[in-house]
Scaffold this active site. Sequence first.
Site, PDB file in Angstrom:
ATOM      1  N   GLY A  18      34.345  -7.717 -34.877  1.00  0.00           N
ATOM      2  CA  GLY A  18      34.094  -7.435 -36.279  1.00  0.00           C
ATOM      3  C   GLY A  18      32.645  -7.452 -36.713  1.00  0.00           C
ATOM      4  N   SER A  19      31.711  -7.310 -35.776  1.00  0.00           N
ATOM      5  CA  SER A  19      30.308  -7.317 -36.189  1.00  0.00           C
ATOM      6  C   SER A  19      29.975  -6.113 -37.070  1.00  0.00           C
ATOM      7  CB  SER A  19      29.378  -7.385 -34.972  1.00  0.00           C
ATOM      8  OG  SER A  19      29.685  -6.357 -34.051  1.00  0.00           O
ATOM      9  N   ASN A  20      30.490  -4.941 -36.719  1.00  0.00           N
ATOM     10  CA  ASN A  20      30.254  -3.774 -37.576  1.00  0.00           C
ATOM     11  C   ASN A  20      30.958  -3.944 -38.923  1.00  0.00           C
ATOM     12  OD1 ASN A  20      28.532  -1.997 -36.155  1.00  0.00           O
ATOM     13  ND2 ASN A  20      30.211  -1.337 -34.845  1.00  0.00           N
ATOM     14  N   LEU A  92      40.929   0.214 -32.100  1.00  0.00           N
ATOM     15  CA  LEU A  92      41.299   0.741 -30.792  1.00  0.00           C
ATOM     16  C   LEU A  92      42.603   1.532 -30.756  1.00  0.00           C
ATOM     17  CD1 LEU A  92      40.143  -2.208 -28.507  1.00  0.00           C
ATOM     18  CD2 LEU A  92      38.873  -0.192 -29.278  1.00  0.00           C
ATOM     19  N   ASN A 109      34.541   7.347 -38.241  1.00  0.00           N
ATOM     20  CA  ASN A 109      34.551   6.497 -37.053  1.00  0.00           C
ATOM     21  C   ASN A 109      33.143   6.440 -36.463  1.00  0.00           C
ATOM     22  OD1 ASN A 109      35.735   4.992 -34.838  1.00  0.00           O
ATOM     23  ND2 ASN A 109      35.562   6.849 -33.600  1.00  0.00           N
ATOM     24  N   HIS A 111      31.342   6.026 -32.673  1.00  0.00           N
ATOM     25  CA  HIS A 111      31.615   6.063 -31.234  1.00  0.00           C
ATOM     26  C   HIS A 111      30.334   5.684 -30.493  1.00  0.00           C
ATOM     27  CE1 HIS A 111      33.839   7.257 -27.657  1.00  0.00           C
ATOM     28  NE2 HIS A 111      32.710   7.757 -27.213  1.00  0.00           N
ATOM     29  N   ASP A 152      38.207  11.706 -31.071  1.00  0.00           N
ATOM     30  CA  ASP A 152      36.751  11.908 -31.039  1.00  0.00           C
ATOM     31  C   ASP A 152      36.352  13.355 -31.316  1.00  0.00           C
ATOM     32  OD1 ASP A 152      36.268   9.193 -30.494  1.00  0.00           O
ATOM     33  OD2 ASP A 152      36.411   9.511 -28.343  1.00  0.00           O
ATOM     34  N   GLU A 181      24.070   0.582 -34.027  1.00  0.00           N
ATOM     35  CA  GLU A 181      25.211   0.462 -34.944  1.00  0.00           C
ATOM     36  C   GLU A 181      24.838  -0.383 -36.149  1.00  0.00           C
ATOM     37  OE1 GLU A 181      28.833   0.689 -31.636  1.00  0.00           O
ATOM     38  OE2 GLU A 181      28.080  -1.262 -32.300  1.00  0.00           O
TER      39      GLU A 181
END
Length: 197
Positions: A18-20, A92, A109, A111, A152, A181
Site C-alpha cells: 500500500g505504499s502507492n 493484482l 492503473n 504498471h 495492460d 511511482e
Amino acid sequence: MKMESAKRRIAVFASGNGSNAENIIRYFQRPDSGAEVTLVVCNRVGAPVIDKARRLGVHAEVLTREQINDESHMMPLLLDHRVDVIVLAGFLLMLPTFIIRSFPDAVVNIHPSLLPKFGGKGMYGRHVHEAVVKARETETGITIHLVSEVCDGGEVIFQASVPVDVSDTPDDVEAKVHELESRHFAEVIDDYFFRNK
C-alpha cells in the site's frame, strides 16, 4: 456550500503493502485538493494497505475475488461512496468488465515497466523487474494508463523512465521504479482527472 462537498471522490484498489495507496491518500488530503480518497478496496486479508488506509481515515473494505466480481455487491459499494475515479495501485486481480464499463475512461492503473514491454498476464511487481534484468534492458520505468478490457492495453497517459545499469539486480530496479511511482503517480492522477476539469 462547503468546499469539501464539491470534491471528486476516488476509490483505490490495492492488494499489498500500500505504499502507492498511502501516497495517493496523503496527496489528496491537502486542503487545496479538488479530490479525496474515500474508499480503499483490498482483496487480501491482512495486507498492510488496510491498516494504512484506516489510520489515514479512509474506509477500507476487504473483499473476496467473488465479491469483487459480483456486480450486485460491488456497484452498490462504489455508488454508496459516490466514486468518480478508480485507481489501481498494486491491485493484482483483473477488474470485472462491469466496473470498467460503468466508469468509462475513469479507471487508471500504474504498471512497473515501459509498456508495451513487460506487460500482460502474470507481469506484475517483481516478475516485471526480474524480466527487465534478464532481458538486459538499459532502461525501464512506469506507465500510467487508463484501464480497458485488455490487460495492460488501455490508453497510456504518462510514462517516466530510469536507466538500468549492467550491475542492477531486480531489487535495484524495483527501488528505482518505486521512486518514480512515489514521485509521479498521485500528481498524474490529479493532472489528468481533476485539474482544469
